[in-house]
Design a protein around this motif. Sequence first.
Motif, mmCIF file in Angstrom:
data_model
loop_
_atom_site.group_PDB
_atom_site.id
_atom_site.type_symbol
_atom_site.label_atom_id
_atom_site.label_comp_id
_atom_site.label_asym_id
_atom_site.label_seq_id
_atom_site.Cartn_x
_atom_site.Cartn_y
_atom_site.Cartn_z
ATOM 1 N N LEU A 1 0.804 -1.222 0.000
ATOM 2 C CA LEU A 1 0.000 0.000 0.000
ATOM 3 C C LEU A 1 0.835 1.270 0.000
ATOM 4 C CD1 LEU A 1 -2.645 -1.023 2.705
ATOM 5 C CD2 LEU A 1 -2.826 -1.245 0.215
ATOM 6 N N LYS A 2 1.963 1.242 0.693
ATOM 7 C CA LYS A 2 2.774 2.453 0.837
ATOM 8 C C LYS A 2 4.253 2.088 0.733
ATOM 9 C CE LYS A 2 -0.746 4.425 3.847
ATOM 10 N NZ LYS A 2 -1.184 4.622 5.243
ATOM 11 N N LEU A 3 5.015 2.976 0.106
ATOM 12 C CA LEU A 3 6.451 2.775 -0.025
ATOM 13 C C LEU A 3 7.112 4.132 -0.192
ATOM 14 C CD1 LEU A 3 8.839 0.756 -0.367
ATOM 15 C CD2 LEU A 3 8.446 0.939 -2.837
ATOM 16 N N LYS A 4 8.096 4.411 0.668
ATOM 17 C CA LYS A 4 8.763 5.703 0.571
ATOM 18 C C LYS A 4 10.136 5.627 1.235
ATOM 19 C CE LYS A 4 7.253 10.471 0.421
ATOM 20 N NZ LYS A 4 6.125 11.385 0.688
ATOM 21 N N GLU A 5 11.121 6.212 0.589
ATOM 22 C CA GLU A 5 12.462 6.230 1.170
ATOM 23 C C GLU A 5 12.501 7.181 2.364
ATOM 24 O OE1 GLU A 5 17.188 6.883 -0.041
ATOM 25 O OE2 GLU A 5 15.599 7.327 -1.507
ATOM 26 N N SER B 1 18.433 7.099 6.437
ATOM 27 C CA SER B 1 19.080 5.904 6.974
ATOM 28 C C SER B 1 20.284 6.301 7.806
ATOM 29 C CB SER B 1 19.526 4.978 5.837
ATOM 30 O OG SER B 1 20.265 3.880 6.335
ATOM 31 N N SER B 2 20.477 5.603 8.926
ATOM 32 C CA SER B 2 21.623 5.882 9.788
ATOM 33 C C SER B 2 22.874 5.151 9.307
ATOM 34 C CB SER B 2 21.307 5.458 11.230
ATOM 35 O OG SER B 2 20.982 4.079 11.276
ATOM 36 N N ASN B 3 22.710 4.286 8.316
ATOM 37 C CA ASN B 3 23.824 3.512 7.771
ATOM 38 C C ASN B 3 24.074 3.961 6.337
ATOM 39 O OD1 ASN B 3 25.640 1.629 6.799
ATOM 40 N ND2 ASN B 3 24.549 -0.151 7.628
ATOM 41 N N GLU B 4 25.245 4.514 6.093
ATOM 42 C CA GLU B 4 25.532 5.044 4.750
ATOM 43 C C GLU B 4 25.659 3.950 3.694
ATOM 44 O OE1 GLU B 4 30.392 5.405 5.291
ATOM 45 O OE2 GLU B 4 29.154 7.204 5.231
ATOM 46 N N ASP B 5 25.799 2.702 4.135
ATOM 47 C CA ASP B 5 25.916 1.593 3.197
ATOM 48 C C ASP B 5 24.566 0.971 2.850
ATOM 49 O OD1 ASP B 5 28.704 1.778 3.096
ATOM 50 O OD2 ASP B 5 28.909 0.567 4.907
ATOM 51 N N GLU B 6 23.495 1.472 3.459
ATOM 52 C CA GLU B 6 22.157 0.935 3.207
ATOM 53 C C GLU B 6 21.171 2.054 2.922
ATOM 54 O OE1 GLU B 6 21.514 -3.127 5.792
ATOM 55 O OE2 GLU B 6 21.304 -1.215 6.829
ATOM 56 N N LEU B 7 20.233 1.783 2.041
ATOM 57 C CA LEU B 7 19.086 2.665 1.847
ATOM 58 C C LEU B 7 17.937 2.100 2.666
ATOM 59 C CD1 LEU B 7 19.359 3.108 -2.026
ATOM 60 C CD2 LEU B 7 20.022 4.762 -0.276
ATOM 61 N N LYS B 8 17.087 2.987 3.168
ATOM 62 C CA LYS B 8 16.006 2.570 4.064
ATOM 63 C C LYS B 8 14.672 3.029 3.488
ATOM 64 C CE LYS B 8 14.594 3.073 8.941
ATOM 65 N NZ LYS B 8 14.924 3.738 10.237
ATOM 66 N N TYR B 9 13.707 2.103 3.444
ATOM 67 C CA TYR B 9 12.383 2.407 2.894
ATOM 68 C C TYR B 9 11.294 2.004 3.878
ATOM 69 C CZ TYR B 9 14.345 3.361 -1.708
ATOM 70 O OH TYR B 9 15.049 3.910 -2.752
ATOM 71 N N PHE B 10 10.379 2.928 4.080
ATOM 72 C CA PHE B 10 9.165 2.633 4.848
ATOM 73 C C PHE B 10 8.188 1.912 3.933
ATOM 74 C CE2 PHE B 10 4.757 3.822 5.559
ATOM 75 C CZ PHE B 10 4.567 3.491 6.890
ATOM 76 N N PHE B 11 7.465 0.931 4.481
ATOM 77 C CA PHE B 11 6.446 0.247 3.676
ATOM 78 C C PHE B 11 5.265 -0.157 4.557
ATOM 79 C CE2 PHE B 11 8.670 -3.316 5.509
ATOM 80 C CZ PHE B 11 7.737 -4.331 5.606
#
Length: 328
Positions: free
Chosen positions: A172-176, A179-189
Amino acid sequence: MVVDLRRIRKYIFIILIIFIGVVGLIVFTNNKNDNIFVGGNYLPYECLAGGEEYITTKDKDEKYFRPSNLPIMNNKEVVNKLIDSEYDKEYSNITIPSDILKTPEATILNYFSLLREAANPIDGKNIGCGSLGTGNIPYKIGYNFFTNEYKDKVSFKNYKKSFENIAHINLLKLKEVPSSNEDELKYFFEIETIEGSDKDVAYFAYYYGYIYISKVDDTYKISNIDINGEKYLCTPYHGWSNYGELSVEIKYGNWCKMIKTMGQSEVDGYEKKVYFKGIDNKDYMIVFYTLTNDNDIEIAQYVKSEEGPWINIDLNPDKCLKNNEAKS
């Protein structure tokens, strides 16, 4: 016949040590990655009770009892070809084409599109009639959307088991988000599932969380998933903490003593921005995402720089509360 009690005690002690070691190993093995759900780490929901006075009208209450009517996002048909080409392979022999993993968003959308009609019903939990969707096939494919490091943490057996009683998934929902980790991207879903029950009916259930994405060569893969269940009878009866504005007033005002004056909130779809002027005369913005159950989930905090742009910062009001409790 002379009984050597010391030797008997020694044997009993050795047997006891071996027994404890075996039991410990069994418990460790059974519990490893046992608390996962739809491939992610299932996190407990913290319901901060109290604040019934904030629920003021029946009209407001009504929104907590209605499911989502948002259009689904996991409708990418490219995964159908993947299912057709990989259905007869073992999970360890499956390779995901790079074009399906070419961007972080593509990876997530294709992953959930693959799982949309996957089904892993269990005995006694009736959910439909006959075969369901694409059955178990997508799980062995979806597992290969994970990085090798995440596979080391979550076995395929536990991954598949985490989908038990799930027969349909809608994204239903997805948005960047920051992120506290520069080696990872973080997405809310946020996802909507159809699950079975022992009453011969199916029901909708809602979950939200975060998916972490890492770059692997020229592709993007899932490096971790954290997921929470949504409750529907917490906020209408107890939940001051799930109103963005009240949460800011209490956590950053009462707990942290940061607020000089509250500002006007802004709502854009499911995103809510709550502003306040700090006692340090700086402008702050707390960002929330509103779930299907209408709870506001705090996503990020920002302070306005002297040059104008908003800068992401890390504020932890729980520390303020603990410090206050320690002083009292």
